[in-house]
Design an enzyme around this catalytic site. Structure first.
Site, mmCIF file in Angstrom:
data_model
loop_
_atom_site.group_PDB
_atom_site.id
_atom_site.type_symbol
_atom_site.label_atom_id
_atom_site.label_comp_id
_atom_site.label_asym_id
_atom_site.label_seq_id
_atom_site.Cartn_x
_atom_site.Cartn_y
_atom_site.Cartn_z
ATOM 1 N N TYR A 72 0.838 -1.200 0.000
ATOM 2 C CA TYR A 72 0.000 0.000 0.000
ATOM 3 C C TYR A 72 0.875 1.253 0.000
ATOM 4 O O TYR A 72 0.631 2.191 -0.756
ATOM 5 C CB TYR A 72 -0.919 0.003 1.230
ATOM 6 C CG TYR A 72 -1.976 1.081 1.165
ATOM 7 C CD1 TYR A 72 -3.266 0.782 0.717
ATOM 8 C CD2 TYR A 72 -1.698 2.398 1.526
ATOM 9 C CE1 TYR A 72 -4.241 1.760 0.632
ATOM 10 C CE2 TYR A 72 -2.665 3.381 1.443
ATOM 11 C CZ TYR A 72 -3.937 3.065 1.004
ATOM 12 O OH TYR A 72 -4.883 4.038 0.917
ATOM 13 N N PHE A 124 -6.928 19.764 -24.984
ATOM 14 C CA PHE A 124 -7.611 18.485 -25.170
ATOM 15 C C PHE A 124 -8.988 18.546 -24.506
ATOM 16 O O PHE A 124 -9.206 19.327 -23.595
ATOM 17 C CB PHE A 124 -6.754 17.368 -24.560
ATOM 18 C CG PHE A 124 -7.322 16.010 -24.794
ATOM 19 C CD1 PHE A 124 -7.368 15.486 -26.077
ATOM 20 C CD2 PHE A 124 -7.829 15.251 -23.756
ATOM 21 C CE1 PHE A 124 -7.908 14.226 -26.313
ATOM 22 C CE2 PHE A 124 -8.362 13.991 -23.978
ATOM 23 C CZ PHE A 124 -8.405 13.479 -25.255
ATOM 24 N N ASP A 125 -9.926 17.687 -24.969
ATOM 25 C CA ASP A 125 -11.314 17.844 -24.486
ATOM 26 C C ASP A 125 -11.474 17.647 -22.974
ATOM 27 O O ASP A 125 -12.225 18.370 -22.335
ATOM 28 C CB ASP A 125 -12.309 16.981 -25.289
ATOM 29 C CG ASP A 125 -12.007 15.497 -25.244
ATOM 30 O OD1 ASP A 125 -10.940 15.122 -24.744
ATOM 31 O OD2 ASP A 125 -12.834 14.701 -25.716
ATOM 32 N N ALA A 216 0.874 13.654 -22.964
ATOM 33 C CA ALA A 216 0.435 12.306 -23.353
ATOM 34 C C ALA A 216 1.267 11.727 -24.502
ATOM 35 O O ALA A 216 1.575 10.539 -24.518
ATOM 36 C CB ALA A 216 -1.038 12.328 -23.743
ATOM 37 N N LYS A 257 -1.271 6.584 -23.767
ATOM 38 C CA LYS A 257 -0.790 6.931 -25.108
ATOM 39 C C LYS A 257 0.661 6.473 -25.221
ATOM 40 O O LYS A 257 0.909 5.299 -25.432
ATOM 41 C CB LYS A 257 -0.930 8.444 -25.354
ATOM 42 C CG LYS A 257 -2.194 9.084 -24.765
ATOM 43 C CD LYS A 257 -3.466 8.668 -25.422
ATOM 44 C CE LYS A 257 -4.742 9.139 -24.747
ATOM 45 N NZ LYS A 257 -4.823 10.441 -24.139
ATOM 46 N N HIS A 449 -20.290 14.037 -26.818
ATOM 47 C CA HIS A 449 -20.032 13.085 -27.904
ATOM 48 C C HIS A 449 -19.952 11.639 -27.425
ATOM 49 O O HIS A 449 -20.194 10.722 -28.189
ATOM 50 C CB HIS A 449 -18.764 13.471 -28.673
ATOM 51 C CG HIS A 449 -17.546 13.579 -27.807
ATOM 52 N ND1 HIS A 449 -17.353 14.610 -26.917
ATOM 53 C CD2 HIS A 449 -16.462 12.778 -27.679
ATOM 54 C CE1 HIS A 449 -16.200 14.431 -26.294
ATOM 55 N NE2 HIS A 449 -15.645 13.330 -26.743
HETATM 56 C C1 LIG Z 1 -5.911 11.238 -23.568
HETATM 57 C C2 LIG Z 1 -5.487 12.596 -23.282
HETATM 58 C C3 LIG Z 1 -5.803 13.214 -22.062
HETATM 59 C C4 LIG Z 1 -6.667 12.565 -21.008
HETATM 60 O O1 LIG Z 1 -6.125 11.356 -20.574
HETATM 61 P P1 LIG Z 1 -7.048 10.122 -20.124
HETATM 62 O O2 LIG Z 1 -6.020 9.103 -19.723
HETATM 63 O O3 LIG Z 1 -7.872 9.703 -21.282
HETATM 64 O O4 LIG Z 1 -7.865 10.571 -18.978
HETATM 65 C C5 LIG Z 1 -5.359 14.496 -21.864
HETATM 66 N N1 LIG Z 1 -4.644 15.135 -22.806
HETATM 67 C C6 LIG Z 1 -4.316 14.575 -23.983
HETATM 68 C C7 LIG Z 1 -3.525 15.333 -24.989
HETATM 69 C C8 LIG Z 1 -4.743 13.295 -24.266
HETATM 70 O O5 LIG Z 1 -4.457 12.753 -25.451
#
Ligand SMILES: *Cc1c(COP(=O)(O)O)cnc(C)c1O
Length: 457
Positions: A72, A124-125, A216, A257, A449
């Protein structure tokens, strides 16, 4: 003859996938309410929805998982991951999180308050979501070239320095930090140059603002720097990566990623004070400081994945595979965004389906057609994803209406890429018969989306 470049790995296990008939796909997409997120994966032949968490782990990553320390507190796997991250990025303090958005949630909880403005390059979204959720605003300062799908520019993810400066001059007190996303997913997987990062850093220092990197796809960005930025040509990857990170105070990171694992995220920081503040939120939202929502074995695979994804042989194969698909599609007359991105090929839906009005979501329409044609699942990066304006409630029409074909890392073959290119060519062939798109039946108030339901217009 010069030997062509090929993948620096081979298959040890495989997963069976199967194709389907057009009639089956017609029925399945209707049952999915014309939202590709609703399709069960066995109704998909080639899944290019995302490159997030879909990569193939190496035998060394699987082996590393066996060594995971599930304690832990004080996990050995955490120590090893922290050392790897520090070696690669220079960031001393590390908080594991369950995903990239969780790292955003933890960091933004300490930095953002209502009314703030966060300038950056095409956020990013989830980043935008976490900013707007706090009643703050994401201010897009990407260079204008990014919104011209045919403009050739080596670093379309770059920040427009004049735009950034004027934002800082006009709203200095409401800006807690500047965020740079590398590569820039929302702008087509386009890279940011070190020179641009250095110049943004200069402006940030002038105004006393810290810098955050959404990292990422840091390794793919560094590859483009080596390929396209003359001062860095042929330099060791690790050196470029270290310099890139040296301009930042913190990193939010989705391990799904470039770290080639199925789940996980990181928040890395340079400053002990920021670390202490963020720690409180990490314990509350994610878990104890040394695991943050991940198993010890996850941390072990992540550390190994970080090493593998920064190998030049791997990066060359990766970027070349994406470019291969882009080149084939281009030859077939599909209007693809150029230069090709690092992780994905983007199709300009406004040029591909010129007869579908913007109110009827041309990019989503094109994504549905690609599915019907070849069982290929892609993602809409257009009006559906752009959501409604939080104040006016009106649809936001982004500069680009795109379909993203994201390529999972180390998963598909060149034959798969050729299949996709031909399917896209077939859709283009009947484009003049596609005159109407879709209407929304139901939508969520934020990040719509993912769950939106549609019907043919
Ligand atoms: C995927 C991504 C995120 C968010 O990461 P998650 O692991 O999906 O929560 C943030 N910024 C970028 C550029 C990404 O490609």
């Amino acid at each position: 003859m010069k030997l062509p470049f090929a993948e620096p790995y081979k298959s040890k296990t495989i997963e069976i996938i199967r194709t389907s008939s057009p009639a089956e796909r017609e029925r399945w997409i209707r049952d999915a309410r014309y939202n590709l997120f609703n399709l069960p994966s066995d109704q998909v032949y080639i899944d290019l929805l995302t490159d997030s968490g879909t990569g193939a782990l190496s035998d060394r990553q699987w082996a590393a998982m066996m060594t995971g320390d599930e304690s832990y507190a004080g996990s050995r796997s955490f120590d090893q991951l922290r050392d790897t991250v520090e070696e690669l990025t220079g960031f001393r303090y590390l908080l594991p999180t369950h995903q990239g958005r969780a790292a955003e949630n933890v960091l933004f909880s300490t930095l953002i308050k209502a009314g703030d403005r966060i300038p950056g390059n095409a956020h990013f979204d989830t980043t935008k979501g976490h900013i707007e959720f706090r009643k703050a605003m994401a201010v897009d300062c990407t260079i204008a070239e990014a919104s011209d799908p045919t403009c050739i520019h080596p670093f379309k993810g770059n920040v427009d320095l004049a735009k950034l400066r004027s934002e800082l001059e006009n709203h200095r007190d409401r800006i807690p930090f500047i965020i740079i996303t590398a590569t820039c997913n929302t702008a087509g997987g386009q890279p940011v140059s070190i020179r641009n990062i250095r110049e943004v850093h200069g402006i940030a220092r002038e105004f006393g603002k810290p810098m955050v990197i959404d990292a990422a796809r840091f390794a793919e960005n560094a590859w483009f720097i080596r390929e396209r930025e003359p001062a860095y040509s042929g330099r060791p990857m690790r050196e470029i990566i270290l310099e890139m990170f040296s301009y930042f105070d913190a990193m939010t990171f989705s391990a799904k990623k470039d770290a080639i694992v199925n789940i996980g995220g990181l928040l890395a920081l340079r400053d002990a004070d920021w670390y202490q503040k963020a720690s409180v939120f990490n314990i509350m939202f994610e878990g104890y400081l040394t695991y943050g929502g991940q198993a010890g074995r996850d941390l072990a695979a992540l550390a190994q994945g970080l090493r593998e994804s920064t190998e030049p042989e791997y990066l060359e194969a990766r970027i070349q595979q994406v470019a291969w698909l882009g080149q084939r599609m281009k030859e077939f007359g599909v209007p693809v965004l150029e230069p090709f991105g690092g992780h994905a090929i983007f199709v300009d839906a406004l040029r591909a389906l010129p007869l579908v009005s913007r109110e009827q979501f041309p990019a989503q329409t094109l994504a549905i057609e690609l599915y019907k044609e070849g069982g290929i699942r892609t993602a809409e990066i257009g009006t559906l994803m752009a959501d409604r304006d939080p104040i006016s409630g009106q649809n936001r029409y982004p500069a680009l209406e795109m379909v993203r074909l994201a390529i999972p890392r180390r998963v598909y073959s060149q034959n798969h890429m050729d299949y996709v290119a031909v399917a896209a060519a077939n859709v283009m062939e009947r484009a003049e018969k596609i005159t109407s798109g879709y209407n929304i039946v139901r939508e969520a108030p934020i990040l719509r989306h993912f769950t939106v339901e549609l019907e043919p217009a």
